[in-house]
Structures are given as structure tokens and as C-alpha cells.
Design a protein around this motif. Structure first.
Motif, short mmCIF file in Angstrom:
data_model
loop_
_atom_site.label_atom_id
_atom_site.label_comp_id
_atom_site.label_asym_id
_atom_site.label_seq_id
_atom_site.Cartn_x
_atom_site.Cartn_y
_atom_site.Cartn_z
N ALA A 173 22.11 41.21 80.11
CA ALA A 173 22.87 42.01 79.15
C ALA A 173 22.95 41.25 77.85
N ILE A 174 22.81 41.96 76.74
CA ILE A 174 22.94 41.35 75.43
C ILE A 174 24.07 42.08 74.72
N LEU A 175 25.14 41.35 74.41
CA LEU A 175 26.38 41.96 73.95
C LEU A 175 27.03 41.13 72.85
N TRP A 176 27.93 41.76 72.10
CA TRP A 176 28.79 41.05 71.15
C TRP A 176 29.69 40.12 71.95
N GLY A 177 29.72 38.87 71.54
CA GLY A 177 30.35 37.81 72.31
C GLY A 177 31.78 38.05 72.77
N PRO A 178 32.70 38.50 71.89
CA PRO A 178 34.08 38.71 72.35
C PRO A 178 34.19 39.69 73.51
N ARG A 185 11.16 44.05 67.82
CA ARG A 185 10.19 43.20 67.11
C ARG A 185 9.41 42.32 68.08
N LEU A 186 10.08 41.92 69.17
CA LEU A 186 9.44 41.05 70.16
C LEU A 186 8.64 41.82 71.21
N GLY A 187 8.64 43.14 71.12
CA GLY A 187 7.88 43.96 72.07
C GLY A 187 8.49 44.04 73.45
N LEU A 188 9.83 43.94 73.53
CA LEU A 188 10.51 43.93 74.83
C LEU A 188 11.19 45.25 75.17
N MET A 189 11.01 46.27 74.35
CA MET A 189 11.75 47.51 74.56
C MET A 189 11.28 48.29 75.78
N ARG A 190 10.11 47.98 76.29
CA ARG A 190 9.57 48.74 77.41
C ARG A 190 10.47 48.67 78.65
N THR A 191 11.13 47.54 78.83
CA THR A 191 11.99 47.38 80.01
C THR A 191 13.48 47.37 79.66
N VAL A 192 13.81 47.82 78.46
CA VAL A 192 15.21 47.85 78.02
C VAL A 192 15.91 49.11 78.53
N LYS A 193 17.15 48.95 78.97
CA LYS A 193 18.02 50.09 79.25
C LYS A 193 19.04 50.19 78.13
N PRO A 194 18.96 51.27 77.30
CA PRO A 194 19.91 51.39 76.20
C PRO A 194 21.24 51.98 76.66
N TYR A 195 22.31 51.51 76.02
CA TYR A 195 23.65 52.04 76.26
C TYR A 195 24.17 52.60 74.94
N LYS A 229 14.73 43.67 83.23
CA LYS A 229 15.49 44.86 82.88
C LYS A 229 16.68 44.41 82.03
N ILE A 230 16.63 44.74 80.75
CA ILE A 230 17.61 44.23 79.79
C ILE A 230 18.51 45.37 79.32
N GLY A 231 19.82 45.15 79.39
CA GLY A 231 20.77 46.10 78.86
C GLY A 231 21.13 45.76 77.43
N ILE A 232 21.13 46.76 76.55
CA ILE A 232 21.44 46.54 75.14
C ILE A 232 22.16 47.77 74.60
N VAL A 233 23.14 47.55 73.74
CA VAL A 233 23.80 48.67 73.07
C VAL A 233 22.92 49.12 71.92
N GLY A 272 21.34 50.38 68.58
CA GLY A 272 21.76 50.29 67.20
C GLY A 272 22.38 48.98 66.79
N THR A 273 22.51 48.03 67.72
CA THR A 273 23.08 46.72 67.38
C THR A 273 21.96 45.76 66.96
N PRO A 274 22.28 44.70 66.24
CA PRO A 274 21.24 43.79 65.74
C PRO A 274 20.27 43.26 66.80
N PRO A 275 20.72 42.90 68.00
CA PRO A 275 19.74 42.40 68.98
C PRO A 275 18.71 43.45 69.39
N ALA A 276 19.06 44.72 69.28
CA ALA A 276 18.10 45.77 69.64
C ALA A 276 16.89 45.71 68.71
#
Length: 280
Positions: free
Chosen positions: A198-203, A160-170, A145-149, A151-155
Motif C-alpha cells: 500500500a502506498i499512502l499519505w503517512g499520517p 512513470r515507472l510502468g507499474l500501473m499494470r498490477t496497481v489496484k486503485p482506490y 499487487k499495489i494499492g494506491i489512492v 490522483g495522489t502524487p505516488p500514482a
């Protein structure tokens, strides 16, 4: 992420600039609108770890540094949420003279030289079987279960990697005057077990991971190909303010070590031009 190549997620949705007002008496050198006595900063009033009204963000600290190095007597802020219309209602309205943090490459402002480079990161909990994961293509992320904002580049990379099925968008756009930062929300939900990664902007990730607890691991995404996850951050000024840009470039050049210390105090993941971590 450069607004246009997104770095700091909200920068991608700024409105088109409006035309500037006429020059005010006593401001700046000939042809420029910069106040010579006060560092006038355009900023979001509730956007930690970057800025807040109480001066708690690292861009607040950097503003104080710039003021001292350019002979300004004080720092004054024009507050506006980092959302649609930010540049139009602040810098382009001549209410302030610099945006302390602005992604390189966007046409809404004139960029100074970059004063830091950071990257998106993966955050996970210690001992969860993800130790050593440093790319989004790592097979251990499949089914997590991956959290992603949104519209950001990692999304785009996850799609592309086929991982959106288990993504929770923020949501990309949040008025943090009224609601907490999505980075803070995401990491608290990780602590509560609602997401696993979670995949986030580093700062943002570095700051909130440190606030929330020591059991979170922050891993810079430095190996993603062909996608880019690292971006240069500059200061933004009006296109007409050439001398002001040169002044800020000198401040950055002459005070880079002190700038780095401020950023590292806030747990900002810094990388050099060869994607090697900067730790001091």
C-alpha cells in the motif's frame, strides 16, 4: 501534497472560494472576523486520524492546545466533509476561523507557518521479501499487487515507472461519514492478502497500521527523485486575518515540541527540512 500539490488527497478537489459575509458584531480585531472567546474550528466530522466529532483525532488535540495558548474559553466546530466546497462552506462563510490541518501552498486559504512535515509511505507485511524497500523504483515492487489512492502524487510516479499494470486503485473522494477511510480499507485488504503493498499519505498509514496490527511495516518515501513525496502542513485562515495568522505562528513556534508529541502519539511519520525522521 499541497492542495494543488496534493498532500492530503482530498484537498486537491476543494471548490473555488466564495466571497465572505459582512463582519459580525463583536468578532475579532478591527477588520478581522476571528472570535476572541471561542476557537472556532472548521473540520470534517469523520476523518480519522485528523478529526472526528468525538474529539479523537490529532487535530482535535491540537485545537485544544491552540485554544489554551490563545486564551480561548472553549473549542467549537463547524462540521463539513473534507470534500468539494469545504472551505467555501466553512472558513469562507465565516462560520469558523481556522482549519487545523492544511497543506502549504494552496490559494484557497492563507497558510500559517508549517507545524509539521510528513511524507507518503510504503506499507507492506513483515517477512514478505520487501524488507529494505524504500523507493518506488525498487525492482522488488515489479509485479506486486499495489494499492494506491487514485490522483495522489505516488500514482503519477508508478505510472512513470510502468507499474500501473498490477496497481489496484482506490477512490480519492470518500464520504467517511458513510464509508470507512480508504487507508483503513487498503490496509485491511493487505491483511487479507488482496494487495501486497500500500502506498499512502503517512499520517493515515501510520495511524491505521498501528490500529490493524504489528505485522505491518511503514517506510517513509524520502528518496524519490525527481518526484516529491514530502509536504508541509500548516493551519489555514482567511486571507484577511493577518493578526490571527501571526498569533497562530507564535503558538506554533513556542509549542513545537508539544505539537510533535501529539503527532507522534498518533504514529505520524515526521521529517525535518533535511528529510531526516523526527522521533521525539
Amino acid at each position: 501534497m499541497a492542495r494543488g500539490v496534493l498532500v492530503w488527497s482530498v484537498l486537491s478537489v476543494l471548490a473555488l472560494p466564495a466571497s465572505g459575509r459582512a463582519q459580525g458584531a463583536g468578532l475579532g480585531a478591527a477588520g478581522e472576523l476571528v472570535d476572541p472567546e471561542v476557537l472556532r474550528v472548521c473540520a470534517d466530522p469523520s476523518n480519522m486520524p485528523f478529526t472526528d466529532e468525538n474529539g479523537g483525532g490529532f487535530e482535535n488535540k491540537l485545537a485544544e492546545l491552540v485554544a489554551s495558548k490563545t486564551g480561548r474559553k472553549s473549542v467549537a466546530y463547524t462540521w463539513f466533509p473534507m470534500a468539494t466546497g469545504f472551505v467555501r462552506n466553512t472558513l469562507r462563510a465565516n462560520l469558523c476561523d481556522v482549519v487545523i490541518g492544511y497543506a502549504q501552498g494552496d490559494e484557497l486559504v492563507q497558510n500559517t507557518n508549517a507545524y509539521y512535515k510528513s511524507t507518503y509511505v510504503i506499507v507492506h507485511r513483515k517477512g514478505d521479501g520487501l524488507d529494505g524497500v524504500d523507493t518506488l523504483s525498487d525492482p522488488r515492487l515489479a509485479g506486486k499487487k499495489i494499492g494506491i489512492v487514485a490522483g495522489t502524487p505516488p500514482a503519477a510516479t508508478l505510472a512513470r515507472l510502468g507499474l500501473m499494470r498490477t496497481v489496484k486503485p482506490y477512490p480519492l473522494m470518500v464520504d467517511t461519514r458513510l464509508a470507512p477511510s480508504m487507508a483503513e480499507v487498503m490496509l485491511k485488504e493487505m491483511e487479507a492478502g488482496q494487495i501486497e503493498v500500500a502506498i499512502l499519505w503517512g499520517p493515515m498509514a501510520g495511524y491505521y497500521a498501528k490500529q490493524i496490527g504489528n505485522d505491518l511495516v511503514v517506510v517513509p518515501l524520502l528518496k524519490e527523485k525527481p518526484d516529491h513525496m514530502s509536504y508541509r502542513i500548516t493551519m489555514g485562515v482567511r486571507p484577511s486575518d493577518q493578526e490571527w495568522k501571526r498569533t497562530l505562528n507564535r503558538v506554533i513556534r513556542d509549542n513545537q515540541k508539544e505539537i510533535n508529541r501529539i503527532l507522534l502519539d498518533y504514529n505520524v511519520p515526521l521529517v525535518d527540512e533535511n528529510s531526516r525522521p523526527i522521533t521525539e
